[in-house]
Design a protein around this motif. Structure first.
Motif, PDB file in Angstrom:
ATOM      1  N   MET A  87       0.840  -1.190   0.000  1.00 53.88           N
ATOM      2  CA  MET A  87       0.000   0.000   0.000  1.00 53.88           C
ATOM      3  C   MET A  87       0.878   1.244   0.000  1.00 53.88           C
ATOM      4  N   GLY A  88       0.455   2.235  -0.743  1.00 48.41           N
ATOM      5  CA  GLY A  88       1.221   3.464  -0.818  1.00 48.41           C
ATOM      6  C   GLY A  88       0.350   4.689  -0.621  1.00 48.41           C
ATOM      7  N   TRP A  89       0.990   5.754  -0.198  1.00 45.87           N
ATOM      8  CA  TRP A  89       0.357   7.076  -0.141  1.00 45.87           C
ATOM      9  C   TRP A  89       1.099   7.982  -1.127  1.00 45.87           C
ATOM     10  N   PHE A  90       0.335   8.706  -1.903  1.00 40.50           N
ATOM     11  CA  PHE A  90       0.856   9.681  -2.839  1.00 40.50           C
ATOM     12  C   PHE A  90       0.155  11.011  -2.590  1.00 40.50           C
ATOM     13  N   ARG A  91       0.725  12.068  -3.118  1.00 45.57           N
ATOM     14  CA  ARG A  91       0.058  13.358  -3.000  1.00 45.57           C
ATOM     15  C   ARG A  91       0.257  14.158  -4.277  1.00 45.57           C
ATOM     16  N   GLN A  92      -0.674  15.059  -4.511  1.00 43.82           N
ATOM     17  CA  GLN A  92      -0.604  15.901  -5.697  1.00 43.82           C
ATOM     18  C   GLN A  92      -1.054  17.301  -5.337  1.00 43.82           C
TER      19      GLN A  92
ATOM     20  N   VAL B 162       4.810   9.436  -1.403  1.00 38.15           N
ATOM     21  CA  VAL B 162       4.984   9.897  -0.030  1.00 38.15           C
ATOM     22  C   VAL B 162       5.520   8.759   0.843  1.00 38.15           C
ATOM     23  N   ALA B 163       4.818   7.624   0.855  1.00 33.41           N
ATOM     24  CA  ALA B 163       5.203   6.513   1.720  1.00 33.41           C
ATOM     25  C   ALA B 163       4.569   5.231   1.201  1.00 33.41           C
ATOM     26  N   ALA B 164       5.165   4.110   1.578  1.00 37.09           N
ATOM     27  CA  ALA B 164       4.617   2.816   1.206  1.00 37.09           C
ATOM     28  C   ALA B 164       4.957   1.793   2.272  1.00 37.09           C
ATOM     29  N   ILE B 165       4.164   0.716   2.278  1.00 41.12           N
ATOM     30  CA  ILE B 165       4.362  -0.342   3.269  1.00 41.12           C
ATOM     31  C   ILE B 165       4.085  -1.678   2.598  1.00 41.12           C
TER      32      ILE B 165
END
Length: 123
Positions: free
Chosen positions: A34-39, A48-51
């Motif tokens: 799972m990842g977090w992205f931003r725009q 941004v981050a991943a796990i």
């Protein structure tokens, strides 16, 4: 199939904290990284981050290291992004995403995306 729904965004002053959540539906949630992205407006979507699926390995972009923490609860089909010491430059729409790929830091490998949640940090 995995459906993702983010929540927890909002308006916060610089130095404050927010916790984003991403609820997933689908029986195979635990098998995806799972990842977090931003725009931000006028900018490309950025990692941004991943796990990893097991939660044993986490990855962060340099600008958030030491301030953000990604975690997951596979029993609840949820991934979290705890954001501390927020800065105005963290302002963006934040998206969670799921991938079966070994590579986790580039958006092109992610198969499923949420609708995004707005985070605004005032100075």
């Amino acid at each position: 199939q995995v459906q993702l729904v983010e929540s927890g965004g909002g308006l916060v002053q610089a130095g404050g904290s927010l916790r984003l959540s991403c609820a997933a539906s689908g029986r195979t949630f635990g098998s995806y990284a799972m990842g977090w992205f931003r725009q931000a407006p006028g900018k490309e979507r950025e990692f941004v981050a991943a796990i990893r699926w097991s939660g044993g390995s986490t990855y962060y972009t340099d600008s958030v290291k030491g301030r953000f923490t990604i975690s997951r609860d596979n029993a609840k089909n949820t991934v979290y992004l705890q954001m501390n010491r927020l800065k105005p430059e963290d302002t963006a729409v934040y998206y969670c995403a799921a991938t079966g790929s070994i590579v986790v830091v580039t958006p092109v490998v992610y198969n499923y995306w949420g609708q995004g949640t707005q985070v605004t940090v005032s100075s």
